[in-house]
Design an enzyme around this catalytic site. Sequence first.
Site, mmCIF file in Angstrom:
data_model
loop_
_atom_site.group_PDB
_atom_site.id
_atom_site.type_symbol
_atom_site.label_atom_id
_atom_site.label_comp_id
_atom_site.label_asym_id
_atom_site.label_seq_id
_atom_site.Cartn_x
_atom_site.Cartn_y
_atom_site.Cartn_z
ATOM 1 N N ARG A 66 0.833 -1.197 0.000
ATOM 2 C CA ARG A 66 0.000 0.000 0.000
ATOM 3 C C ARG A 66 0.867 1.246 0.000
ATOM 4 N NH1 ARG A 66 2.609 2.069 3.189
ATOM 5 N NH2 ARG A 66 2.646 1.846 5.455
ATOM 6 N N SER A 169 4.760 -1.446 3.058
ATOM 7 C CA SER A 169 4.046 -2.432 3.874
ATOM 8 C C SER A 169 4.202 -3.861 3.382
ATOM 9 C CB SER A 169 2.561 -2.061 3.954
ATOM 10 O OG SER A 169 1.923 -2.773 4.975
ATOM 11 N N SER A 170 5.410 -4.217 2.964
ATOM 12 C CA SER A 170 5.649 -5.608 2.560
ATOM 13 C C SER A 170 5.489 -6.558 3.736
ATOM 14 C CB SER A 170 7.047 -5.751 1.961
ATOM 15 O OG SER A 170 8.052 -5.385 2.898
ATOM 16 N N ASP A 214 -2.152 -0.611 7.751
ATOM 17 C CA ASP A 214 -1.609 -1.496 6.718
ATOM 18 C C ASP A 214 -2.494 -2.725 6.528
ATOM 19 O OD1 ASP A 214 0.408 0.328 6.758
ATOM 20 O OD2 ASP A 214 1.848 -0.955 7.805
#
Length: 481
Positions: A66, A169-170, A214
Site C-alpha cells: 500500500r 508495507s511488505s 496497513d
Amino acid sequence: MMPETFLSWWQFNNARGKQPDMSNKCPPVLHVPAAGEQAQRLAALSQTFISAFTQQPQFFTRAPGRVNLIGEHVDYCGYAVFPMAVEQDILVAVAINTSGRLNICNVDANFPPYSCDINNYEINKERPVWHNYILSGVRGIQDEGGMQQPFIGINMAVTGNVPPSSGLSSSSALVCASALGMAHSHGLSLSQETLAEICARCERHVGTQGGGMDQAIAFLATKDTAKLIEFNPLQATSVTLPPGATFVVANCLAPMNKAANSYFNCRVMECRLATQVMAKKAGLPWRTFQKLGDLQRALDKTLLQMITLVEDSFEVRPYSKRQVCELLNTTPDELNQVSLSENTRHIQEFKLHDRALHVFSEAHRVWEFKKVCVEGGAYALHTLGRLMQESHKSTQLLYECSHPKLDTLVELSKGLALGARLTGAGWGGCMVALVEEDKVEQYKEHLWKSYYSKEAAAEGRPRNTLLFSSPPGPGACVFVK
C-alpha cells in the site's frame, strides 16, 4: 492414514460445510489468472513449492502493498488515514501436510527456509527475521480465528514484488497473506474486517506497536478507489481521486525495518505520554488513556482546539523521564509498566509537544484531503499537493521520521510534482508524489537523471522496482485452480 488418503478426507470434509462464507464481506475466492504477469508469478511460485514439498499447492493467497497518500503516524493514535493498495503484492502458495509442522520457504534464496511445530513455537522479537511475520499471521488465527482443535500442518511458499523495507508495507502484506492462508486452509469464515483487526493485533508479536492501517487496506482495498479508513470500529469509505493526476512512488533506497529498532515505538510512546499528561492536566484518570484520539473525544474538542491545547500544555522542548513522572505524579517503575513498551523503557527523553502537534495537524489534513476529493473544483489537485507538502514538513520537523534521501527526493520534485511527501513509517523507504498525468514520464525521467543515476544502490536494478505509478488496486484474495 496415508498422506493422499488424508488429503482426500480433509478436502471432502472441508467441502461439506467448512469452506469460508463467500459473501461480499469475506476475501474473494478467484480463479488463478490464465495469462499475464500474475499468472507467470504464480506458476513460478508453484514450481518452488513443488520442489520444496513434493506436492502441488492447494490454493494461493494474495495481499497487496500500500501507499498512504496522507495521514502518517496517526492510525495508532486513533485517527483516520488515507491509503490505497498498489499493484505490487505478496503471494503465498499453501497446502496442508500430515506432519503437524509449519514449513516455510521463499522463492528468493536470500530468505532461508524455516520449519516448526505448528502448534508449539516461539516468536523472537529480539531477532528480526522474515519468517516471524508468517508466524505472527499464524498466531493471530490460532488466538482469534475460532478454531477449537489443534492446527493441521501447513506448507507455505512465498514470493513478493513489494520492495522490502521501503515503506510500502511488505511485512504487513506477508502477515495478512499468511493469516488468510491459515484461515482458508482450516475452513474458517472470517470477514475482511475481522481479518484486518486480527492481523493488526498479531503483528505486535514481532514487536511493532502499529495502528492497523496497513492490515485494513490490505483486506478492504477496492480497485480504482483510495480509502478513508477509520478505527474503533474499523470502517473504510471509498473515495474517488480527482481526475487528471497520478500518484508516483519513488524509493529513496535507504531501507528501514521498523521492527529492528525503537524509533517507531518511541513515537508511539511519546504520543501516549502526551495523551496521559494532557489527560492529567484536564483532571481525567490518565492511566486509562492510551491514544490522543480517545482524549479528544473525552474532552469533546475539535482537532483545531486540540492543537491549541497542545500549545497550552507543553513547552517546545524535550521532557526527561523524570519530568514526565513529575507531571503524572508517578514513579519510573509505574511509567514503565503503564505507559512504555519493552523496547522503549530505556529512553530518557521525550518530545511531547512536537509529536502531539504533528498528530493533530496531520489528522486534520486527512479530512481536508477527503473534502477536496469529494468537492473537486478547478484547484483541487493543487490543494491536495499543498496538503501533501505540509504533511512532509510536519513529519520532517515535528515527528522527525524523515531521512535526508527522502528530503532530497521531495526537493527534486518541486516544479514538476504538485506535492510530495514521505509515505510509510519513514526513516527511509518511499516518497509519494502527486503528478499531473501529462507530466508523469517527464517527472520520472527527471528523478532518474537527478537522483537514481547518482545512487550506487540503483545500479542494475529495473526502473519499475524503484520508481513507479500504480492505480488503486484491490485487496487480499484467495486464488484457486
